[in-house]
Enzyme design. Structure first.
Site, short mmCIF file in Angstrom:
data_model
loop_
_atom_site.label_atom_id
_atom_site.label_comp_id
_atom_site.label_asym_id
_atom_site.label_seq_id
_atom_site.Cartn_x
_atom_site.Cartn_y
_atom_site.Cartn_z
N ASP A 1 29.28 48.03 49.90
CA ASP A 1 30.59 47.41 50.08
C ASP A 1 30.67 46.19 49.16
OD1 ASP A 1 33.06 47.29 52.15
OD2 ASP A 1 32.43 45.26 51.62
N ASN B 1 41.00 40.54 44.57
CA ASN B 1 42.35 41.10 44.42
C ASN B 1 43.41 40.00 44.45
OD1 ASN B 1 42.29 43.85 43.95
ND2 ASN B 1 42.04 44.38 46.09
N HIS C 1 45.72 43.32 41.76
CA HIS C 1 45.22 44.63 42.16
C HIS C 1 44.75 45.46 40.96
CE1 HIS C 1 46.20 44.36 46.43
NE2 HIS C 1 47.33 43.77 46.07
N ASP D 1 41.12 47.26 40.68
CA ASP D 1 40.83 48.65 40.30
C ASP D 1 39.84 48.70 39.14
OD1 ASP D 1 42.54 49.48 42.26
OD2 ASP D 1 44.22 49.93 40.91
N ARG E 1 19.13 57.02 39.14
CA ARG E 1 18.28 58.08 38.64
C ARG E 1 19.11 59.36 38.43
NH1 ARG E 1 14.18 58.12 43.56
NH2 ARG E 1 16.22 58.54 44.46
N GLU F 1 36.82 49.73 48.81
CA GLU F 1 35.76 49.16 47.98
C GLU F 1 34.38 49.61 48.45
OE1 GLU F 1 36.85 45.99 51.06
OE2 GLU F 1 37.84 47.57 49.93
N ARG G 1 17.76 47.60 42.08
CA ARG G 1 17.85 47.67 40.61
C ARG G 1 19.31 47.74 40.16
NH1 ARG G 1 15.14 52.12 39.61
NH2 ARG G 1 16.95 53.45 39.27
#
Length: 521
Positions: A399, A407, A412, A416, A431, A442, A462
């Site tokens: 999240d 935003n 907005h 995006d 990977r 989101e 990572r």
């Protein structure tokens, strides 16, 4: 080549082994050739000028290294020099380049090995276990690198057989390894060229397929998303996903096209019938007009009521027939109008269905990653594979931190673009076997097959580092995007929804712990 301490008996024994590895019959010619090859000598025979020139003509010239090798080969042949040919064929051609030559791309070569001493030439170049591992490595790679090169396949199989003999002659093995490595460099270069060519062709097909339906923005969006999905690095999982996605697009487009064709045919039929009825109405009107005109003329010539009576009766019957025909035509035209309205409604419905069809496909149009439907298919596929292979599957719920503030601050459109940026960085960081999809808003989910929760945490961390290293650019402003993540392992006895809920709870613990963190649950 061979050691001065080698006796004729030892050379003969090694020559027999070489013939066995090459599966050649021990004829005098074969034995003589093998004997001289092991001993490092040459039989007394004429210089095969015609045959070598024929070989020179067949040499490839696709790279600068190949062009230079062919020039040196032709020079050695023209001088009738066995020594020059031997140096050229047993050494890396780049190592023998003239000092003034410009640097060229490196060509894979066999590792340099110091010449065997007189005392050590009888020993093996590789220990038995290392020789077996080398043979397995060559054997496993042959189907890939030698798929279209029969000579490379033969050299590889011959080298594998020789490596699996109880003993190998060190100079012979060194020479065979160098020859195979040199030929392998061309095979790898060819396979890379084929792969790049196929990817380029696939991209060209996706980029130009919208020309078939120029008025179909949905199809154009799908093709653009497919172009992004076909970007390297590719894996078997990504190719399976790409194939499934393309099949979905083709099926939906074919269904919509078939229904549109039917609706258009109905409209054409309705219009044709309408024009036919209109023509018939015009003809009937002309006929009735002629009859009424005849009645009017008869009434003008009538001298008495008795003469007028049949004319009036005829006029009344003509009027009644005209009224019946008019009513029938009106009903038919009403029916045609209803059919036209139904056809128009069907066309509008199909257009609306095409506009909403993005919800039926498996990828998110904004970010190019999987949508919820695609994620469900990916999780189901990996769960089934894990059950077959007795491996583990983890999922990570991501999240974006403070997305609402981003935003509100940047707009907005910037929000995006930030989600697209995160998806692009994730595709490069994850990977090849991992799959990412947009779960909603989101939130993203990563499917990590054959992975423990600890390993999954390392993969996600990572990604966090890569996201910090590649800042999101909004105009001239650099924005750091972070996310909090919860990781859990899929269990065989629970639903996917339960696993996602557990990952969601871990993600909220990461939020409360300070954000930009990874928690397991």
């Amino acid at each position: 080549m061979g050691s001065p301490a080698s006796t004729p008996q030892e050379i003969a024994r090694e020559a027999v082994k070489l013939l066995t590895a090459r599966r050649l019959p021990p004829t005098p010619d074969n034995f003589q050739a093998a004997y001289h090859e092991v001993a490092g000598t040459r039989p007394l025979q004429p210089f095969p000028l015609a045959q070598l020139r024929q070989i020179a003509q067949a040499l490839p010239e696709r790279t600068p290294a190949q062009v230079r090798f062919k020039a040196l080969f032709n020079k050695a042949v023209s001088r009738h020099s066995w020594d020059d040919l031997e140096k050229l064929l047993t050494q890396n051609p780049l190592a023998s380049a003239a000092p003034a030559a410009a640097p060229e791309p490196a060509v894979p070569r066999a590792p340099s090995v110091p010449p065997a001493s007189a005392a050590g030439s009888e020993g093996a170049l590789l220990p038995p276990d290392l020789a077996e591992q080398t043979a397995r490595l060559i054997d496993v790679g042959l189907p890939l690198v030698a798929a279209d090169d029969a000579r490379l396949r033969e050299m590889g199989e011959e080298l594998v057989r020789y490596l699996r003999l109880e003993q190998q002659h060190a100079p012979t093995l060194r020479r065979m390894l160098a020859d195979y490595a040199y030929r392998l460099s061309f095979g790898v270069e060819e396979q890379l060229g084929v792969r790049q060519g196929l990817l380029g062709l696939l991209k060209q097909v996706f980029e130009h397929i919208d020309a078939i339906s120029p008025d179909n923005p949905w199809l154009r969006q799908q093709m653009q998303a497919l172009v992004q999905a076909a970007q390297p690095p590719l894996s078997q999982r990504r190719l399976e996903d790409l194939q499934s996605r393309l099949k979905d697009v083709i099926v939906k487009q074919a269904e919509a096209r078939e229904q549109t064709v039917r609706a258009q045919a109905l409209m054409r039929e309705t219009l044709a019938t309408f024009l036919e009825r209109l023509a018939q109405t015009a003809t009937s009107t002309g006929q009735y007009q002629a009859k009424f005109e005849a009645c009017a003329q008869a009434l003008e010539r009538a001298d008495s009521l008795a003469d007028m009576a049949p004319v009036v009766q005829d006029a009344i019957q003509t009027a009644r027939a005209f009224a019946v025909d008019t009513q029938r035509v009106a009903e038919e035209l009403t029916e045609l109008r209803d059919r036209a309205d139904r056809a128009e409604a069907e066309v509008q419905r199909l257009r609306a269905e095409l506009d909403q069809m993005a919800e039926l496909v498996t990828h998110d149009l904004l970010t190019g990653v999987l949508n919820r439907k695609g994620l469900a298919s990916a999780i189901d596929r990996e769960t089934r594979r894990a059950e077959r292979t007795c491996t583990r599957v983890c999922i990570a719920l991501l999240d974006v931190d403070d997305f609402k503030r981003l935003n509100d601050t940047l707009g907005h459109l910037a929000g995006d673009a930030a989600l697209k940026h995160l998806a692009d960085v994730a595709r490069r960081s994850l990977r090849p076997q991992d799959t990412i999809g947009r779960y909603g808003g989101e939130e993203f989910i990563i499917v990590l097959p054959d992975t423990t929760p600890e390993e999954a945490a390392g993969v996600v961390q990572r990604l966090q580092r890569d996201l910090s290293a590649h800042l999101f650019l909004q105009g001239e402003q650099k924005v750091l995007i972070t996310f909090s993540a919860g990781i859990t392992e899929l269990r065989h006895d629970e639903s996917v929804e339960a696993a996602i809920a557990r990952a969601d709870a871990a993600m909220y613990r990461a939020k409360r712990a300070g954000k930009n963190r990874v928690m397991t649950g």
